[in-house]
Design a protein around this motif. Structure first.
Motif, PDB file in Angstrom:
ATOM      1  N   ILE A   1     -14.389  19.655  -6.920  1.00  0.00           N
ATOM      2  CA  ILE A   1     -14.259  19.139  -8.286  1.00  0.00           C
ATOM      3  C   ILE A   1     -14.736  20.195  -9.304  1.00  0.00           C
ATOM      4  CG2 ILE A   1     -14.350  16.701  -7.628  1.00  0.00           C
ATOM      5  CD1 ILE A   1     -17.257  16.673  -8.515  1.00  0.00           C
ATOM      6  N   ALA A   2     -14.239  20.076 -10.539  1.00  0.00           N
ATOM      7  CA  ALA A   2     -14.586  20.994 -11.640  1.00  0.00           C
ATOM      8  C   ALA A   2     -14.527  22.449 -11.194  1.00  0.00           C
ATOM      9  CB  ALA A   2     -15.968  20.658 -12.188  1.00  0.00           C
ATOM     10  N   SER A   3     -13.392  22.837 -10.624  1.00  0.00           N
ATOM     11  CA  SER A   3     -13.313  24.154 -10.004  1.00  0.00           C
ATOM     12  C   SER A   3     -12.209  25.033 -10.580  1.00  0.00           C
ATOM     13  CB  SER A   3     -13.054  23.963  -8.508  1.00  0.00           C
ATOM     14  OG  SER A   3     -11.822  23.273  -8.326  1.00  0.00           O
ATOM     15  N   GLY A   4     -11.261  24.440 -11.311  1.00  0.00           N
ATOM     16  CA  GLY A   4     -10.096  25.195 -11.784  1.00  0.00           C
ATOM     17  C   GLY A   4      -8.883  24.987 -10.888  1.00  0.00           C
ATOM     18  N   LEU A   5      -9.053  24.131  -9.853  1.00  0.00           N
ATOM     19  CA  LEU A   5      -7.959  23.887  -8.900  1.00  0.00           C
ATOM     20  C   LEU A   5      -7.124  22.652  -9.270  1.00  0.00           C
ATOM     21  CD1 LEU A   5      -9.969  24.721  -5.669  1.00  0.00           C
ATOM     22  CD2 LEU A   5      -8.029  26.037  -6.543  1.00  0.00           C
ATOM     23  N   GLY A   6      -7.514  21.979 -10.353  1.00  0.00           N
ATOM     24  CA  GLY A   6      -6.679  20.898 -10.893  1.00  0.00           C
ATOM     25  C   GLY A   6      -6.708  19.588 -10.120  1.00  0.00           C
ATOM     26  N   GLY A   7      -7.712  19.376  -9.286  1.00  0.00           N
ATOM     27  CA  GLY A   7      -7.745  18.178  -8.437  1.00  0.00           C
ATOM     28  C   GLY A   7      -7.629  16.863  -9.209  1.00  0.00           C
ATOM     29  N   GLY A   8      -8.436  16.700 -10.244  1.00  0.00           N
ATOM     30  CA  GLY A   8      -8.420  15.449 -11.021  1.00  0.00           C
ATOM     31  C   GLY A   8      -7.062  15.222 -11.668  1.00  0.00           C
ATOM     32  N   SER A   9      -6.447  16.291 -12.173  1.00  0.00           N
ATOM     33  CA  SER A   9      -5.139  16.173 -12.833  1.00  0.00           C
ATOM     34  C   SER A   9      -4.053  15.840 -11.819  1.00  0.00           C
ATOM     35  CB  SER A   9      -4.763  17.496 -13.510  1.00  0.00           C
ATOM     36  OG  SER A   9      -5.764  17.883 -14.406  1.00  0.00           O
ATOM     37  N   SER A  10      -4.139  16.446 -10.636  1.00  0.00           N
ATOM     38  CA  SER A  10      -3.155  16.194  -9.590  1.00  0.00           C
ATOM     39  C   SER A  10      -3.272  14.744  -9.102  1.00  0.00           C
ATOM     40  CB  SER A  10      -3.395  17.174  -8.441  1.00  0.00           C
ATOM     41  OG  SER A  10      -2.389  17.066  -7.475  1.00  0.00           O
ATOM     42  N   ASP A  11      -4.502  14.279  -8.921  1.00  0.00           N
ATOM     43  CA  ASP A  11      -4.732  12.879  -8.524  1.00  0.00           C
ATOM     44  C   ASP A  11      -4.084  11.937  -9.545  1.00  0.00           C
ATOM     45  OD1 ASP A  11      -6.311  13.975  -6.527  1.00  0.00           O
ATOM     46  OD2 ASP A  11      -8.227  13.330  -7.368  1.00  0.00           O
ATOM     47  N   ALA A  12      -4.263  12.265 -10.835  1.00  0.00           N
ATOM     48  CA  ALA A  12      -3.722  11.402 -11.897  1.00  0.00           C
ATOM     49  C   ALA A  12      -2.193  11.421 -11.892  1.00  0.00           C
ATOM     50  CB  ALA A  12      -4.246  11.865 -13.257  1.00  0.00           C
TER      51      ALA A  12
ATOM     52  N   GLU B   1       0.836  -1.199   0.000  1.00  0.00           N
ATOM     53  CA  GLU B   1       0.000   0.000   0.000  1.00  0.00           C
ATOM     54  C   GLU B   1       0.872   1.251   0.000  1.00  0.00           C
ATOM     55  OE1 GLU B   1      -3.613  -0.148   2.461  1.00  0.00           O
ATOM     56  OE2 GLU B   1      -2.985   1.797   3.262  1.00  0.00           O
ATOM     57  N   LEU B   2       0.419   2.261  -0.727  1.00  0.00           N
ATOM     58  CA  LEU B   2       1.190   3.506  -0.813  1.00  0.00           C
ATOM     59  C   LEU B   2       0.214   4.670  -0.704  1.00  0.00           C
ATOM     60  CD1 LEU B   2       4.055   4.583  -1.453  1.00  0.00           C
ATOM     61  CD2 LEU B   2       3.481   4.418  -3.878  1.00  0.00           C
ATOM     62  N   TYR B   3       0.541   5.644   0.182  1.00  0.00           N
ATOM     63  CA  TYR B   3      -0.325   6.813   0.348  1.00  0.00           C
ATOM     64  C   TYR B   3       0.390   8.056  -0.188  1.00  0.00           C
ATOM     65  CZ  TYR B   3      -3.004  10.624   2.171  1.00  0.00           C
ATOM     66  OH  TYR B   3      -3.740  11.778   2.242  1.00  0.00           O
ATOM     67  N   LEU B   4      -0.310   8.857  -0.956  1.00  0.00           N
ATOM     68  CA  LEU B   4       0.290  10.069  -1.535  1.00  0.00           C
ATOM     69  C   LEU B   4      -0.670  11.255  -1.425  1.00  0.00           C
ATOM     70  CD1 LEU B   4       1.320   8.112  -4.684  1.00  0.00           C
ATOM     71  CD2 LEU B   4       3.017   9.257  -3.289  1.00  0.00           C
ATOM     72  N   ASN B   5      -0.107  12.443  -1.236  1.00  0.00           N
ATOM     73  CA  ASN B   5      -0.920  13.665  -1.267  1.00  0.00           C
ATOM     74  C   ASN B   5      -0.937  14.217  -2.685  1.00  0.00           C
ATOM     75  OD1 ASN B   5      -1.399  13.639   1.474  1.00  0.00           O
ATOM     76  ND2 ASN B   5       0.264  15.062   1.961  1.00  0.00           N
ATOM     77  N   ALA B   6      -2.120  14.625  -3.128  1.00  0.00           N
ATOM     78  CA  ALA B   6      -2.252  15.253  -4.457  1.00  0.00           C
ATOM     79  C   ALA B   6      -2.722  16.688  -4.229  1.00  0.00           C
ATOM     80  CB  ALA B   6      -3.255  14.475  -5.298  1.00  0.00           C
ATOM     81  N   TYR B   7      -1.793  17.639  -4.436  1.00  0.00           N
ATOM     82  CA  TYR B   7      -2.052  19.043  -4.090  1.00  0.00           C
ATOM     83  C   TYR B   7      -2.832  19.780  -5.170  1.00  0.00           C
ATOM     84  CZ  TYR B   7       1.316  17.861  -0.556  1.00  0.00           C
ATOM     85  OH  TYR B   7       1.939  17.236   0.480  1.00  0.00           O
ATOM     86  N   ALA B   8      -3.628  20.764  -4.735  1.00  0.00           N
ATOM     87  CA  ALA B   8      -4.352  21.638  -5.664  1.00  0.00           C
ATOM     88  C   ALA B   8      -3.393  22.687  -6.220  1.00  0.00           C
ATOM     89  CB  ALA B   8      -5.499  22.321  -4.933  1.00  0.00           C
TER      90      ALA B   8
ATOM     91  N   THR C   1       1.443  29.954 -18.717  1.00  0.00           N
ATOM     92  CA  THR C   1       0.778  30.093 -17.414  1.00  0.00           C
ATOM     93  C   THR C   1       1.764  29.839 -16.288  1.00  0.00           C
ATOM     94  OG1 THR C   1      -1.068  29.277 -16.037  1.00  0.00           O
ATOM     95  CG2 THR C   1      -0.091  27.692 -17.544  1.00  0.00           C
ATOM     96  N   ILE C   2       1.606  30.579 -15.206  1.00  0.00           N
ATOM     97  CA  ILE C   2       2.423  30.338 -14.011  1.00  0.00           C
ATOM     98  C   ILE C   2       1.517  29.725 -12.960  1.00  0.00           C
ATOM     99  CG2 ILE C   2       3.822  31.389 -12.185  1.00  0.00           C
ATOM    100  CD1 ILE C   2       4.835  33.387 -14.271  1.00  0.00           C
ATOM    101  N   LEU C   3       1.904  28.533 -12.537  1.00  0.00           N
ATOM    102  CA  LEU C   3       1.087  27.759 -11.591  1.00  0.00           C
ATOM    103  C   LEU C   3       1.806  27.647 -10.257  1.00  0.00           C
ATOM    104  CD1 LEU C   3       0.163  24.828 -14.002  1.00  0.00           C
ATOM    105  CD2 LEU C   3      -1.337  26.650 -13.288  1.00  0.00           C
ATOM    106  N   HIS C   4       1.014  27.470  -9.205  1.00  0.00           N
ATOM    107  CA  HIS C   4       1.583  27.272  -7.868  1.00  0.00           C
ATOM    108  C   HIS C   4       0.711  26.274  -7.121  1.00  0.00           C
ATOM    109  CE1 HIS C   4       3.685  28.027  -4.186  1.00  0.00           C
ATOM    110  NE2 HIS C   4       4.339  29.064  -4.678  1.00  0.00           N
ATOM    111  N   THR C   5       1.340  25.291  -6.461  1.00  0.00           N
ATOM    112  CA  THR C   5       0.540  24.341  -5.690  1.00  0.00           C
ATOM    113  C   THR C   5       0.163  24.920  -4.322  1.00  0.00           C
ATOM    114  OG1 THR C   5       2.651  23.230  -5.229  1.00  0.00           O
ATOM    115  CG2 THR C   5       1.150  22.107  -6.713  1.00  0.00           C
ATOM    116  N   LEU C   6      -0.914  24.373  -3.766  1.00  0.00           N
ATOM    117  CA  LEU C   6      -1.454  24.783  -2.462  1.00  0.00           C
ATOM    118  C   LEU C   6      -1.345  23.613  -1.491  1.00  0.00           C
ATOM    119  CD1 LEU C   6      -4.803  26.407  -3.698  1.00  0.00           C
ATOM    120  CD2 LEU C   6      -2.633  27.565  -3.214  1.00  0.00           C
TER     121      LEU C   6
END
Ligand code: C5P
Length: 288
Positions: A95-106, A3-10, A31-36
């Motif tokens: 979800i579907a917010s512009g915070l990139g959650g689905g992409s970060s999870d992937a 098992e492996l646990y990982l954080n996926a940041y917005a 674009t300039i991006l920054h994680t939260l």
């Protein structure tokens, strides 16, 4: 490894410019991006075969529409992996917010499964796989602060901001990314970000200047259509944010706040006066 646990940041877009439409239908970005520090949790569990996705949020699809599912099955197919995996997503990023959650999870699923399945993947090939899942996925392989160009595959790290308080406000709207790109009139954009100046401000760790330079070309499309987005932005600044902008193609608006107390006060006042869901978080750059 069982098992492996990982954080996926917005993420937030400090700047977002769309330069041109490409022959393949996508657009070239700058674009300039920054994680939260706001993050989803991804737990990978070894299984004998297949890919199973489970999620604590029932509104998240767990089939092939889920980017995490696509990431795992793409790796399996590409490398002929016979082992399977169960992926549990603990959703905190709206979800579907512009915070990139689905992409970060992937992105973290790709990184985690490469470790779990002991795959040897060349960096360029990994970026290519990530891009096949979504334009924001290559950035999340790196995270922190970065300037991203092309369709999203050219990621150049920048010095991250010192931890800065961020207020997030999500109006009850759904904005399709494909709709936003197809309706943006590139010849009519009035205010484009000053990307070199933003890079300089990050290098100088000048938060006030960063806040003044926040700029997203999609605001010119989204705000006339959904005035609530503009109202949140204005209200954040009036309540004491150094600056505010929409992230990605929206609808979430974020504000950079001078301190925690101000951030929490802005969030409380917004939630009591407008129809928004609020969150308070900080900028964050994980050492990868
Ligand atoms: O790559 P992703 O699936 O995130 O993109 C969603 C949609 O956003 C695409 O179908 C396309 O319409 C638009 N897009 C674009 N150019 C980009 C990224 C996204 O036109 N660089």
């Amino acid at each position: 490894m069982k098992e492996l646990y990982l954080n996926a940041y917005a993420k937030i877009n400090l700047t977002l410019d769309v330069l041109r439409k490409r022959e393949d239908g996508y657009h070239d970005l700058e674009t300039i991006l920054h994680t939260l520090s706001l993050h989803d949790g991804i737990t990978l569990r070894e299984a004998s075969r297949g890919v199973t996705v489970i999620c604590n949020d029932a509104s998240v699809p767990t089939d092939t529409r889920n980017l995490v599912y696509r990431a795992a099955s793409l790796l399996q197919k590409t490398f002929g992996v016979e082992r399977g995996v169960e992926i549990e997503i603990t959703k905190h990023i709206p979800i579907a917010s512009g915070l990139g959650g689905g992409s970060s999870d992937a992105a973290v699923t790709l990184l985690g499964l490469i470790q779990m399945w002991k795959l040897r993947v060349d960096r360029r090939f990994l970026i290519d796989l990530a891009l096949r899942i979504g334009s924001d996925v290559p950035f999340f392989l790196v995270g922190g602060a970065a300037i991203v160009r092309g369709r999203g595959e050219q990621v150049d790290p920048l010095p991250p901001l010192p931890p800065t308080w961020v207020v997030l406000a999500k109006p009850p709207l759904e904005i399709s990314t494909a709709w936003a790109y197809s309706h943006l009139d590139l010849t009519a954009i009035k205010r484009r970000p000053d990307t070199p100046a933003m890079q300089e401000a990050l290098r100088a760790k000048d938060l006030l200047r960063v806040a003044r330079l926040l700029c997203n070309v999609f605001e010119e499309l989204v705000i006339p259509e959904y005035p609530l987005v503009g109202e949140i932005k204005e209200r954040m600044v009036r309540l004491g944010a150094y600056g505010a902008a929409m992230t990605g193609t929206g609808p979430v608006v974020y504000g950079l706040a001078p301190d925690e107390e101000t951030a929490r006060r802005i969030a409380t006042e917004l939630a009591s006066s407008l129809e928004v869901q609020v969150d308070v978080t900080k900028t964050f750059a994980e050492q990868r």
